[in-house]
Structure formats: C-alpha cells, structure tokens
Design an enzyme around this catalytic site. Structure first.
Site, short mmCIF file in Angstrom:
data_model
loop_
_atom_site.label_atom_id
_atom_site.label_comp_id
_atom_site.label_asym_id
_atom_site.label_seq_id
_atom_site.Cartn_x
_atom_site.Cartn_y
_atom_site.Cartn_z
N ARG A 61 0.85 -1.19 0.00
CA ARG A 61 0.00 0.00 0.00
C ARG A 61 0.89 1.24 0.00
NH1 ARG A 61 -3.77 -2.64 -1.47
NH2 ARG A 61 -5.60 -3.24 -0.27
N GLU A 120 -2.85 8.10 -3.61
CA GLU A 120 -3.33 7.75 -4.95
C GLU A 120 -4.82 8.10 -5.10
OE1 GLU A 120 -2.14 3.58 -4.57
OE2 GLU A 120 -4.25 3.02 -4.54
N HIS A 146 -1.96 1.13 -9.56
CA HIS A 146 -2.54 0.18 -8.59
C HIS A 146 -3.32 -0.93 -9.31
CE1 HIS A 146 -4.29 -0.36 -4.25
NE2 HIS A 146 -4.10 -1.51 -4.87
P1 NAP Z 1 -1.12 -11.79 4.22
O1 NAP Z 1 -0.96 -13.19 3.73
O2 NAP Z 1 -2.01 -11.53 5.38
O3 NAP Z 1 0.34 -11.22 4.51
C1 NAP Z 1 0.51 -10.03 5.18
C2 NAP Z 1 1.90 -10.05 5.80
O4 NAP Z 1 2.09 -8.81 6.47
C3 NAP Z 1 2.09 -11.16 6.81
O5 NAP Z 1 3.11 -11.98 6.35
C4 NAP Z 1 2.50 -10.45 8.08
O6 NAP Z 1 3.61 -11.14 8.58
C5 NAP Z 1 2.94 -9.09 7.56
N1 NAP Z 1 2.82 -8.08 8.58
C6 NAP Z 1 1.72 -7.70 9.26
N2 NAP Z 1 2.04 -6.77 10.18
C7 NAP Z 1 3.38 -6.59 10.06
C8 NAP Z 1 4.30 -5.77 10.73
N3 NAP Z 1 3.93 -4.96 11.72
N4 NAP Z 1 5.58 -5.81 10.35
C9 NAP Z 1 5.97 -6.63 9.34
N5 NAP Z 1 5.15 -7.43 8.68
C10 NAP Z 1 3.86 -7.41 9.05
O7 NAP Z 1 -1.65 -10.84 3.06
P2 NAP Z 1 -1.38 -10.93 1.50
O8 NAP Z 1 -2.51 -11.64 0.85
O9 NAP Z 1 0.01 -11.43 1.26
O10 NAP Z 1 -1.49 -9.38 1.13
C11 NAP Z 1 -0.53 -8.47 1.64
C12 NAP Z 1 -0.90 -7.04 1.31
O11 NAP Z 1 -0.71 -6.80 -0.06
C13 NAP Z 1 -2.36 -6.67 1.54
O12 NAP Z 1 -2.62 -6.35 2.90
C14 NAP Z 1 -2.57 -5.50 0.62
O13 NAP Z 1 -2.34 -4.29 1.31
C15 NAP Z 1 -1.49 -5.68 -0.44
N6 NAP Z 1 -2.10 -5.95 -1.76
C16 NAP Z 1 -1.83 -5.10 -2.78
C17 NAP Z 1 -2.39 -5.33 -4.03
C18 NAP Z 1 -2.10 -4.42 -5.20
O14 NAP Z 1 -2.96 -4.30 -6.08
N7 NAP Z 1 -0.95 -3.80 -5.25
C19 NAP Z 1 -3.24 -6.43 -4.24
C20 NAP Z 1 -3.47 -7.28 -3.17
C21 NAP Z 1 -2.90 -7.03 -1.93
P3 NAP Z 1 3.77 -11.50 10.15
O15 NAP Z 1 2.41 -11.87 10.65
O16 NAP Z 1 4.75 -12.60 10.17
O17 NAP Z 1 4.31 -10.23 10.72
#
Ligand code: NAP
Length: 313
Positions: free
Chosen positions: A232, A261, A279
């Site tokens: 994000r 954005e 995005h």
């Molecule tokens: P996910 O499986 O829940 O992974 C999120 C990761 O964030 C977890 O590995 C968690 O690791 C880590 N995290 C949470 N709090 C943290 C902290 N304080 N410090 C460091 N790491 C932390 O989610 P996902 O499906 O991979 O998606 C991740 C993110 O990608 C979404 O939340 C979204 O914002 C973004 N996204 C962007 C797009 C785009 O179009 N660009 C599309 C989809 C998603 P730990 O629990 O081990 O800390």
C-alpha cells in the site's frame, strides 16, 4: 434476498455489480446526489457494505447503518475497514485472499524486470524513433540479485518463490521468523534493506507498518538499491522516497501504489529510474472475477446463515 440492501460506495467492477444486482438490492452510493441523505433513506434496508482498497467502511459509515451485518471487501487488504468497530458491533468482515496472490506476485517480478532492464524506457526509446541514432544504454541484470521481502505472507511468499526461479537469494522481515522456510530472516527492516539489492513491500497496512519504509530504510538500501511497492502507498514515506530518487540516494523504484493515490508526485514523472503503475496488482479479468465470486459467496453465506468463505472478523 432481493430486498437486502447492499451498499457499494464507489464503482469497482462491472461483473460484480451485475451479479449483485441479480441477487440483492444494490445501492450505488456514488450515483446519489447527496450521500448522507441517501444513506439515511436506506439505512434500515442496508445489511451489507461492499468495499475495496479505495473505499471501505469507516466508523462513521458503520454507525450510520443500524442493520449492517457484514462488510465484504473486494480486496485482500483491510486498511479501509474499521475492524475494531466491526468487532465491537458484531459485524462480520470478509476479504478476497489467495485468488489474487499470483497476479500481485507476478506484477512484483514484472516491476523488478521493468525497473532493472528499463523496459518502459526502452519502449519509449523505440517508439520515439531514437534507435536509429544509436544503441540503447546498458541496463542491470535481474537474475541473481538479492531480494528482501517485507511481510512474508501469501503475496510475499509467492514473490519469493518466483524470485528463487531467477536464482535470487531471498531474505525477509516479518513480525515473527517463519520456521517453514530457509530464507534468511532479519529482525529489522533496516537490516533487511542493508543486506539486499531489491526490497519488496508486501505486508499488510496497519498503524505499525505505516511508513515502514522511511529515510533510514531507504538510505540502507542505497544508491544501487531498488524499492518495489506492491503493498500500500502509505507503507512508504513518499516525500522521502521522491527526494532519495531525485538525489540519487536510492537507485530506482517500481511502484504500484502511492501514499495519496490516484495523486502521484509529479517529480516522479521526470525520472527514468522509476516505473509507475496505477494500482493494478490484482487487475486481471480472471482474478477480478474470482474476487467478485468470493464477495458474492460471502454475502450469500451470511444471509443464508452458512459459514463465511473467507472470514476475517
Ligand atoms: P497476508 O498473507 O495476510 O500477509 C501479510 C503479511 O504482512 C504477513 O506476512 C505479516 O507477517 C505481515 N505483517 C503484518 N504486520 C506486520 C508488521 N507490523 N511488520 C511486518 N510485517 C507485518 O496478506 P497478502 O494476501 O500477502 O497481502 C498483503 C498485502 O498486499 C495486503 O494487505 C494488501 O495491502 C497488499 N495488496 C496489494 C495489491 C495491489 O494491487 N498492489 C493487491 C493485493 C494485496 P507477520 O504476521 O509474520 O508479521
């Protein structure tokens, strides 16, 4: 279920709207001439809100909807939903995990290649007729570069697997070390940035991770380092990023998301060391349809008293 009001704050996807229209009373907030009047007219029929990465359900909206039962997000990120308020009021929350993971990881790799091999710049070079005047300058190799990932969740892990196929050594930072992988773990983002050539932001946006990439991290990545953000926009301190790129303290960046954005800092438009996307991490026909099907499946489950498909709260 036709009488159940489903509020959509902004347009998201034609297929999603069409399928919601078939099943529910879809209320398009963006078409209302006066939003608060529209909400107060329909507040007793609205039992669901469908949000996304741009508009979700904040405390004010939740408080204005006394019959709200579920917020079903057409995104995996939950940063536009007041989760604490939903928990307090017993409102269920769902998102669209897994179905978009491949697309976002593909895009992260695409950004690495585009930045290092200057794909967009070389495309502009050919279209601009400059090839006839000489050869395009040399670029930088991707295979074998060390990749550091902030947030080894679904997208982080899928990006790591893809980068491994390019012989990239992988390291990561998360709140906890993962026992199931052999990637090198660093207990701080600065240490991760100091020890990789490409830093990828793939964590969830929370108060803890806002500006997780700050000046110290950018300086640790350094003048040859590349920042890729598919998380994000607010994960990165954007003014610091822009000045580091302009001053050459950071090598390059590939960005899919921005702090405000669709506003993008104009200074970035003049730089050849950035690749800028609007995005589009999950924006393929196939994935957006799968995401829409999950939103609909969750709403149907909620109103048929069945288990939710992808519950968060
Ligand atoms: P996910 O499986 O829940 O992974 C999120 C990761 O964030 C977890 O590995 C968690 O690791 C880590 N995290 C949470 N709090 C943290 C902290 N304080 N410090 C460091 N790491 C932390 O989610 P996902 O499906 O991979 O998606 C991740 C993110 O990608 C979404 O939340 C979204 O914002 C973004 N996204 C962007 C797009 C785009 O179009 N660009 C599309 C989809 C998603 P730990 O629990 O081990 O800390």
């Amino acid at each position: 279920m036709e009488s159940i009001g489903v509020l959509m704050p902004i347009p998201m996807n034609g297929y999603l709207e069409q399928e919601l229209d078939k099943r529910f009373n879809l209320l398009r907030l963006w078409k209302a001439p006066e939003k608060s009047g529209f909400i107060s007219t329909h507040k007793n029929s609205i039992r669901a809100v469908v949000g996304n990465s741009k508009a979700g359900a904040d405390a004010q909206l939740i408080e204005a909807l006394p019959k709200l039962e579920i917020v079903s997000s057409f995104s995996v990120g939950l940063d536009k939903i007041d989760l604490a308020k939903c928990k307090e009021k017993g409102i269920r929350v769902t998102n669209t995990p897994d179905v978009l993971t491949d697309d976002v990881a593909d895009l992260a790799i695409g950004l690495m290649l585009a930045v290092l091999r200057k794909l967009c710049e070389s495309d502009r070079y050919v279209r601009g007729g400059k090839w006839k005047k000489g050869d395009f300058r040399l670029t930088s190799k991707f295979t074998g570069k060390s990749v550091g990932i902030i947030g080894l969740g679904r997208i982080g892990m899928a990006t790591a697997k893809r980068a491994e196929a390019f012989n990239c050594p992988i390291s990561y930072y998360s709140r906890t070390q993962k026992s199931e992988v052999n990637y090198k773990y660093y207990p701080s983002v600065v240490e991760l940035a100091s020890n990789c050539q490409i830093l990828v932001v793939a964590c969830a946006l929370t108060e803890e991770t806002r500006h997780i990439v700050n000046r110290e991290v950018i300086d640790a990545l350094g003048p040859k380092g590349v920042l890729i953000n598919v998380g994000r926009g607010p994960h990165v301190d954007e003014p610091e990023l822009v000045s580091a790129l302009v001053e050459g303290r950071l090598g390059a960046a590939g960005l899919d998301v921005y702090e405000h954005e669709p506003e993008v800092p104009e200074k970035l438009f003049k730089l050849e060391n950035v690749v800028l996307l609007p995005h589009v991490g999950s924006a393929t026909v196939e994935t957006r349809q799968a995401m829409a099907d999950l939103v609909i499946g969750n709403l149907e489950a909620q109103f048929l008293n069945k288990p939710l498909l992808t519950p968060v709260v």
